[in-house]
Design a protein around this motif. Structure first.
Motif, mmCIF file in Angstrom:
data_model
loop_
_atom_site.group_PDB
_atom_site.id
_atom_site.type_symbol
_atom_site.label_atom_id
_atom_site.label_comp_id
_atom_site.label_asym_id
_atom_site.label_seq_id
_atom_site.Cartn_x
_atom_site.Cartn_y
_atom_site.Cartn_z
ATOM 1 N N ARG A 187 0.827 -1.210 0.000
ATOM 2 C CA ARG A 187 0.000 0.000 0.000
ATOM 3 C C ARG A 187 0.864 1.263 0.000
ATOM 4 N NH1 ARG A 187 -4.849 -0.418 -1.767
ATOM 5 N NH2 ARG A 187 -5.615 1.255 -0.432
ATOM 6 N N LYS A 188 1.925 1.251 0.787
ATOM 7 C CA LYS A 188 2.796 2.429 0.837
ATOM 8 C C LYS A 188 3.459 2.683 -0.512
ATOM 9 C CE LYS A 188 4.097 2.614 5.744
ATOM 10 N NZ LYS A 188 5.208 2.420 6.717
ATOM 11 N N ILE A 189 3.995 1.629 -1.108
ATOM 12 C CA ILE A 189 4.698 1.782 -2.378
ATOM 13 C C ILE A 189 3.732 2.118 -3.501
ATOM 14 C CG2 ILE A 189 6.071 0.532 -4.107
ATOM 15 C CD1 ILE A 189 7.311 -1.027 -1.696
ATOM 16 N N LYS A 190 2.548 1.548 -3.458
ATOM 17 C CA LYS A 190 1.548 1.817 -4.485
ATOM 18 C C LYS A 190 1.114 3.274 -4.482
ATOM 19 C CE LYS A 190 -3.024 0.240 -6.073
ATOM 20 N NZ LYS A 190 -4.173 -0.662 -5.777
ATOM 21 N N ASN A 191 1.110 3.870 -3.280
ATOM 22 C CA ASN A 191 0.533 5.210 -3.147
ATOM 23 C C ASN A 191 1.573 6.319 -2.989
ATOM 24 O OD1 ASN A 191 -2.264 4.414 -3.259
ATOM 25 N ND2 ASN A 191 -2.002 3.535 -1.222
ATOM 26 N N GLU A 195 9.477 8.408 -1.787
ATOM 27 C CA GLU A 195 10.154 7.672 -0.718
ATOM 28 C C GLU A 195 9.165 7.042 0.251
ATOM 29 O OE1 GLU A 195 14.066 8.928 1.306
ATOM 30 O OE2 GLU A 195 12.529 9.592 2.730
ATOM 31 N N VAL A 196 9.498 5.845 0.716
ATOM 32 C CA VAL A 196 8.694 5.142 1.711
ATOM 33 C C VAL A 196 9.582 4.786 2.896
ATOM 34 C CG1 VAL A 196 7.308 3.094 2.214
ATOM 35 C CG2 VAL A 196 7.158 4.163 -0.036
ATOM 36 N N VAL A 197 9.081 5.039 4.105
ATOM 37 C CA VAL A 197 9.861 4.789 5.317
ATOM 38 C C VAL A 197 9.259 3.610 6.086
ATOM 39 C CG1 VAL A 197 10.692 5.749 7.502
ATOM 40 C CG2 VAL A 197 10.476 7.222 5.486
ATOM 41 N N PHE A 198 10.137 2.701 6.528
ATOM 42 C CA PHE A 198 9.719 1.540 7.306
ATOM 43 C C PHE A 198 10.433 1.534 8.661
ATOM 44 C CE2 PHE A 198 8.954 0.350 2.934
ATOM 45 C CZ PHE A 198 7.723 -0.301 2.991
ATOM 46 N N ILE A 244 12.352 -8.453 1.647
ATOM 47 C CA ILE A 244 10.935 -8.496 1.263
ATOM 48 C C ILE A 244 10.481 -7.158 0.705
ATOM 49 C CG2 ILE A 244 8.587 -8.876 2.099
ATOM 50 C CD1 ILE A 244 10.393 -11.389 1.999
ATOM 51 N N VAL A 245 10.846 -6.084 1.378
ATOM 52 C CA VAL A 245 10.417 -4.750 0.947
ATOM 53 C C VAL A 245 10.962 -4.422 -0.440
ATOM 54 C CG1 VAL A 245 10.655 -2.283 1.403
ATOM 55 C CG2 VAL A 245 10.040 -3.834 3.261
ATOM 56 N N TYR A 246 12.236 -4.744 -0.675
ATOM 57 C CA TYR A 246 12.815 -4.461 -1.989
ATOM 58 C C TYR A 246 12.212 -5.367 -3.064
ATOM 59 C CZ TYR A 246 16.265 -0.999 -0.632
ATOM 60 O OH TYR A 246 16.868 0.164 -0.214
ATOM 61 N N MET A 247 11.873 -6.587 -2.701
ATOM 62 C CA MET A 247 11.213 -7.480 -3.642
ATOM 63 C C MET A 247 9.884 -6.874 -4.100
ATOM 64 S SD MET A 247 10.444 -11.550 -2.970
ATOM 65 C CE MET A 247 11.974 -11.715 -2.034
ATOM 66 N N ILE A 248 9.127 -6.348 -3.141
ATOM 67 C CA ILE A 248 7.839 -5.729 -3.457
ATOM 68 C C ILE A 248 8.052 -4.439 -4.251
ATOM 69 C CG2 ILE A 248 5.836 -4.570 -2.440
ATOM 70 C CD1 ILE A 248 6.030 -6.661 -0.151
ATOM 71 N N ARG A 249 9.036 -3.635 -3.830
ATOM 72 C CA ARG A 249 9.323 -2.384 -4.538
ATOM 73 C C ARG A 249 9.651 -2.636 -6.007
ATOM 74 N NH1 ARG A 249 14.056 1.015 -4.818
ATOM 75 N NH2 ARG A 249 15.122 -0.950 -5.338
ATOM 76 N N ASN A 250 10.470 -3.643 -6.271
ATOM 77 C CA ASN A 250 10.874 -3.935 -7.644
ATOM 78 C C ASN A 250 9.718 -4.436 -8.497
ATOM 79 O OD1 ASN A 250 13.463 -3.166 -6.984
ATOM 80 N ND2 ASN A 250 14.173 -5.262 -6.600
ATOM 81 N N MET A 252 6.504 -3.409 -7.960
ATOM 82 C CA MET A 252 5.455 -2.382 -8.023
ATOM 83 C C MET A 252 5.927 -1.072 -8.644
ATOM 84 S SD MET A 252 3.153 -2.820 -4.593
ATOM 85 C CE MET A 252 1.684 -2.269 -5.450
ATOM 86 N N ASN A 253 7.087 -0.599 -8.166
ATOM 87 C CA ASN A 253 7.565 0.704 -8.637
ATOM 88 C C ASN A 253 9.037 0.840 -8.274
ATOM 89 O OD1 ASN A 253 8.117 3.339 -9.304
ATOM 90 N ND2 ASN A 253 6.356 4.219 -8.221
ATOM 91 N N SER A 254 9.903 0.459 -9.193
ATOM 92 C CA SER A 254 11.340 0.396 -8.897
ATOM 93 C C SER A 254 11.969 1.763 -8.680
ATOM 94 C CB SER A 254 12.077 -0.337 -10.025
ATOM 95 O OG SER A 254 11.883 0.328 -11.259
ATOM 96 N N SER A 255 11.249 2.853 -8.975
ATOM 97 C CA SER A 255 11.810 4.196 -8.791
ATOM 98 C C SER A 255 11.628 4.725 -7.378
ATOM 99 C CB SER A 255 11.170 5.179 -9.789
ATOM 100 O OG SER A 255 9.782 5.342 -9.506
ATOM 101 N N VAL A 256 10.819 4.037 -6.568
ATOM 102 C CA VAL A 256 10.578 4.482 -5.194
ATOM 103 C C VAL A 256 11.806 4.208 -4.330
ATOM 104 C CG1 VAL A 256 9.234 4.012 -3.096
ATOM 105 C CG2 VAL A 256 8.077 4.217 -5.301
ATOM 106 N N ASN A 257 12.179 5.178 -3.513
ATOM 107 C CA ASN A 257 13.311 5.031 -2.592
ATOM 108 C C ASN A 257 12.828 4.425 -1.276
ATOM 109 O OD1 ASN A 257 16.012 5.374 -1.672
ATOM 110 N ND2 ASN A 257 15.346 7.190 -0.525
ATOM 111 N N ILE A 258 13.554 3.437 -0.783
ATOM 112 C CA ILE A 258 13.199 2.769 0.476
ATOM 113 C C ILE A 258 14.130 3.254 1.582
ATOM 114 C CG2 ILE A 258 12.988 0.573 1.688
ATOM 115 C CD1 ILE A 258 10.943 0.938 -0.567
ATOM 116 N N LYS A 259 13.536 3.609 2.725
ATOM 117 C CA LYS A 259 14.319 4.083 3.858
ATOM 118 C C LYS A 259 13.838 3.387 5.139
ATOM 119 C CE LYS A 259 15.583 8.314 6.383
ATOM 120 N NZ LYS A 259 15.392 9.787 6.459
#
Length: 306
Positions: A187-191, A195-198, A244-250, A252-259
């Motif tokens: 949901r975070k990456i989709k929306n 950048e998304v923070v965990f 897991i988070v990077y697997m989902i990011r790749n 859904m939207n590989s341009s999103v930055n994960i933090k």
């Protein structure tokens, strides 16, 4: 004559999948829980009979049936809820389990009870597989309450000769799950577009078990000899949260930055990884590929209306 199964918490992710699974095996299915169901919705998840009520001796007796199997999915399912509402969490988890056990003792002693518990009863643990015998200190009210419920299950089994299986489920996932890490990440990456923070460092580990594997385990436990069984419900494979988070990011939207915020997520131990020696001795081996099922999960989330 069809066998009869009672599922408490039948409207939740686990309970609804249990209902659908056992209906497909020819069981007559009965459910108790919170929330309304239309007749059509009940049938959709495989419930023949639904009762909107708290889990209690009275509510179970209202069905006027003798059950072959009881799967007690009712109770709290959230560490966060237990921290914010410890009293309510205790009532849901401990009192509900006691009601089921006392119902069995007095009215239905030949039923087989399956109680889904959690490794939260063991708390913090080194980064090695957790054995069922390990006795730790729970990190949350949720873990303490599950531990009390496990103790009640063992006590009733030993003192009153009831057949009880406690299965400590690790991170259950699958299409339809709308909570916990996979749902939150999707949901975070989709929306977002940037950048998304965990929570945490990303190096925390989890053992993910697909709902289909869980149902297979339930089948095994129903047929298992012995009065009291305590067993892990995991695959023995660990993944970091970052994996897991990077697997989902790749997907859904590989341009999103994960933090990651490097803060401790209170109540959630750093390492969860199941020792599966006992599971394997029961004949269980998971053949489900996490990467494939996460892709299926991501596709399911993408198809939902926002």
């Amino acid at each position: 004559m069809s066998k009869k199964i009672l599922i408490t918490g039948a409207k939740g992710f686990l309970g609804s999948n249990v209902a659908k699974h056992f209906k497909s095996l020819g069981y007559e299915t009965y459910g108790i829980g919170h929330g309304g169901f239309s007749v059509e919705e009940s049938k959709e998840i495989g419930l023949d009979y639904w009762k909107k009520d708290d889990v209690s001796i009275k509510s179970i007796l209202d069905f006027d049936q003798i059950f072959d199997v009881i799967v007690h999915c009712g109770g709290s399912g959230s560490v966060g809820f237990s921290i914010d509402h410890p009293y309510d969490d205790f009532k849901k988890t401990v009192d509900g389990t006691l009601e089921v056990l006392e119902y069995m003792r007095v009215y239905n002693p030949n039923a087989r009870l399956i109680y889904p518990s959690s490794p939260a009863v063991q708390g913090e643990h080194p980064d090695i597989p957790i054995k069922e015998e390990y006795i730790g200190k729970p990190a949350s009210p949720y873990g303490y309450h599950k531990k009390i419920a496990e103790g009640l299950c063992q006590s009733y089994s030993e003192k009153y000769n009831l057949r009880v299986s406690v299965i400590r489920l690790f991170s259950v996932y699958g299409n339809g799950l709308k909570k916990q890490l996979l749902w939150d990440a999707c949901r975070k990456i989709k929306n977002t577009k940037d950048e998304v923070v965990f929570w945490g460092t990303g190096e925390e580990t989890r053992d993910f078990i697909h709902i289909c594997d869980v149902l297979h385990l339930f089948n095994i436990l129903i047929e298992k000899d012995g009065r009291f069984v305590l067993i892990n419900g995991g695959t023995g494979n660990k993944y970091t949260i970052k994996n897991i988070v990077y697997m989902i990011r790749n997907l859904m939207n590989s341009s999103v930055n994960i933090k990651f915020n490097n803060k401790k997520n209170i109540g959630n131990p750093i390492y969860y990884w199941a020792d599966t020696q006992k599971l394997e001795s029961y004949g269980f081996t998971s053949t489900i590929k996490l990467e494939e099922e996460i892709k299926n999960y991501v596709d399911w989330v993408k198809g939902l209306d926002d």
